[in-house]
Design a protein around this motif. Structure first.
Motif: not given
Length: 93
Positions: A1-2, A35-37, A64-69, A77-78
């Motif tokens: 899920m994004v 992870e809570y935040y 969790y993955s955090i992406y900057l485009d 992304e979870i």
């Protein structure tokens, strides 16, 4: 899920001012707090489309993955950790 995240909310949650300093802040926190935040930030957001070719930078934290485009948009992304076997009942025989 994004999910599409509000970058100012993300940065203020972790007390940083840019994506580049976010990695250091996350590394200095307990993984459970991170992870809570992230879980809290993802509440109420709808699925979004992320073109993975447009990713400029990324941070991976467990599931969790955090992406900057390149448009300076931030996505979370979870990873779906549920497998089909979790829903099946074992045989009694």
């Amino acid at each position: 899920m994004v999910l599409h995240l509000n970058s100012s909310s993300l940065y203020s949650t972790f007390g940083v001012d840019s994506f580049h300093t976010l990695d250091d802040a996350i590394n200095n926190m307990a993984p459970s707090m991170v992870e809570y935040y992230l879980s809290d930030l993802s509440d109420g957001n709808d699925d979004a489309y992320l073109n993975k070719r447009n990713i400029q930078n990324s941070i991976n934290i467990g599931e969790y993955s955090i992406y900057l485009d390149y448009d300076d948009e931030v996505y979370l992304e979870i990873e779906d950790t549920k497998s089909e076997d979790d829903y099946e009942t074992g045989s009694l025989w």
